[in-house]
Design an enzyme around this catalytic site. Structure first.
Site: not given
Ligand SMILES: *[C@@H]1O[C@H](CO)[C@@H](O)[C@H](O)[C@H]1NC(C)=O
Ligand SMILES: *[C@@H]1O[C@H](CO)[C@@H](O)[C@H](O)[C@H]1NC(C)=O
Length: 579
Positions: A565-566
């Site tokens: 996630e990012y």
């Protein structure tokens, strides 16, 4: 609605939380947002001599997250309580040992030591000159009646502020601040005094519960003051210093005249031709200010005469110092100089022009990961290159004026030309700006419907679902198992199947069965966020890929999803917002 659940449970927890703040305040400065890699407190105070190596924040609220004593640098010309000012608060944590991680960090260059400066303040500031004389003066001392500060905490921050002024490189600074829980303080030392004088005015309030001690009414260069407040009002501490900085006395209403006059030993600087070492009488002649120089000129090859802004600088003071007008100062910098937000909001530690000419590179910021303030950035040789575009963010994320990468409005929206901010905005975007969704012209030939099966959902008391029921109406084309673990040493997938759902998941029919790695914990949690990072290093990547392929074959599955996630260091705000 029910159909939706398997998607919502996989991401719902953090999507729902982040939605609350999506258009809200900057995630960098929001006091309740925790970046996995951004600790509550600023860096340890080991480099007292270079405020540019400290941690910068753009809100006072953000400081409240730290419960340790902090030393703070603020510009007196950018009032904290003025919504139009663009704040930059530099801060370090007192009384701690430097961590190993900090020791390995490269410190930011000290802009005051740049060879290109027009007037190296450290050599010419009156208070940097060695000659002077000890003079005893009377300070007015007023003690706080209400909002009492804790005297143990008072002593800790006073000691830190004294250390700041003991460092020779700070001889051109006139103010420093401190914040510890609800106790705030400022110390002001005018340019007539050697900075060691700070210790004696500071001692006037030692072990007190707050108050004011000041020698004032002698012009700004002859002013000395310390202000302590137990109500956490840093803006009031800044106001006190700003009052001394225009040569006025701070109002003492509401405080009792606790100690009357107190004798304070000062070290008073004299010009070469006016040595004020004659006596210890209470009214010695004031040392004269050094003579004004000719207005600075741009260098032959184009760069302007550069000045590093120090705490006490205002456009008015600079105009006096350099023999130019305040209008000229704005004209030399407006729309050109990085971080120039006008005379009502100037930030200490930044470079500015005091003549015509091309502006200097901005000062380094050790926390900047994008933009021209990233440490080690070299000025582009081609003058047509926009320095805002230097060091772009990974994954095309937006770079904010503070050199942080992210995807929130404060990173992505443009509120002023690169390097500056419009009044009222904390930040503005400088590169990869905008957050519009880029789409192809046409939809795909077939639509897919993907659901995440949350393998731990049966831990909940309600709204649970077994794997065999994950696609009863057949509307999903893909179901992802969230999440597989990864063995740290072998980098092999590990099925954690507390509720015995794995076999039923594998037996789902007419749907692609995908395994997911990642999620919140493997992206952000300090105890597990390193695992995917390590698996994807150049030495681990091939092993990890082989292990996944083997696993999919062995288990008869259809695919893999790396839900990382990012993972960019300071930008993964989504998963780590704790309301
Ligand atoms: C004063 O501050 C110190 C350090 O934070 C703390 O240990 C102490 O309990 C405080 N005293 C009072 C009376 O709050
Ligand atoms: C400064 O003080 C020294 C020692 O007290 C003295 O000898 C000297 O004459 C003084 N200088 C001036 C200019 O008064």
């Amino acid at each position: 609605m029910k159909r939706f659940i398997s998607i919502v449970v996989a991401f719902g927890a953090h999507l729902a939380r982040c939605a609350v703040e999506f258009n809200g305040p900057s995630p960098i400065n929001h006091p309740r947002i925790t970046y996995a890699q951004q600790p509550d407190c600023p860096v340890t105070c080991f480099d007292y001599a270079n405020v540019n190596s400290w941690t910068s924040y753009t809100s006072v609220k953000r400081l409240q997250r730290c419960e340790e004593p902090m030393l703070i640098q603020l510009s007196l010309a950018s009032p904290l309580d003025d919504p139009r000012a663009t704040l930059l608060i530099r801060s370090c944590t007192l009384g701690k040992q430097q961590s190993e991680a900090e020791m390995s960090l490269k410190s930011a260059k000290n802009p005051k030591k740049d060879e290109g400066l027009f007037d190296p303040g450290l050599e010419t500031a009156p208070a940097c000159l060695a000659s002077g004389a000890e003079v005893t003066r009377d300070a007015n001392v007023f003690l706080e009646d209400k909002k009492r500060a804790n005297s143990t905490e008072v002593d800790e921050i006073l000691e830190g502020m004294q250390k700041f002024f003991e460092v020779k490189d700070n001889c051109d600074e006139s103010a420093v601040f401190s914040y510890y829980k609800n106790t705030v303080a400022s110390v002001y030392v005018g340019s007539d005094y050697g900075k060691t004088t700070a210790s004696s005015i500071i001692s006037a309030l030692k072990s007190s519960s707050g108050g004011i001690a000041q020698i004032c009414g002698r012009g700004r260069s002859g002013t000395l003051g310390v202000f302590i407040d137990g109500s956490g009002n840093l803006a009031a501490a800044q106001r006190a210093a700003a009052t001394w900085n225009i040569g006025k006395c701070v109002e003492t209403e509401g405080r009792s005249n606790g100690k009357d006059m107190q004798k304070v030993k000062t070290w008073e600087i004299a010009n070469q031709d006016d040595t004020a070492n004659s006596s210890t009488s209470s009214t010695p002649s004031r040392p004269s200010l050094r003579s004004k120089q000719d207005a600075p000129q741009a260098k032959a090859d184009g760069p302007c005469a550069t000045h590093v802004i120090v705490s006490g600088d205002t456009c008015w003071n600079l105009a006096q110092k350099y023999g130019i007008t305040t209008d000229k100062i704005d004209e030399f910098n407006k729309g050109k100089t990085w971080a120039w937000n006008g005379c009502n909001s100037i930030d200490a530690g930044q470079n500015m022009c005091v003549s015509e000419g091309t502006p200097p590179m901005p000062a380094e910021d050790p926390q900047a990961v994008c933009g021209p303030q990233k440490p080690g950035t070299i000025a582009p040789s081609d003058p047509s290159t926009s320095i805002a575009d230097l060091n772009p963010c990974p994954l095309n994320a937006c770079c904010s004026v503070h050199g942080r990468c992210g995807t929130f409005p404060d990173f992505c929206e443009i509120h002023a030309p690169p390097g500056t901010k419009l009044p009222g905005f904390k930040s503005t975007c400088i590169s990869n700006c905008g957050s519009e969704i880029k789409k192809n012209g046409e939809p795909p030939s077939a639509f897919q419907r993907i659901g995440y099966y949350q393998s731990w959902n049966l831990d909940r008391p309600c709204i649970t679902r077994k794997a065999k029921d994950a696609n009863t109406d057949g509307s999903y084309t893909h179901i992802h198992w969230a999440f597989l673990e990864i063995d740290r040493t072998t980098l092999k997938p590990v099925v954690v199947d507390k509720h015995q759902q794995w076999t039923d998941f594998k037996n789902l029919k007419n749907v692609k069965r995908i395994v997911s790695f990642g999620g919140y914990s493997y992206s952000n949690d300090p105890t597990t966020k390193d695992i995917i990072r390590n698996a994807l290093t150049s030495s681990g990547r091939q092993t990890f890929a082989n292990n996944i392929a083997q696993f999919l074959n062995d288990e008869g599955l259809d695919g893999v999803d790396i839900d990382w996630e990012y993972p960019e260091s300071v930008s993964n705000a989504y998963g780590i917002f704790f309301p």
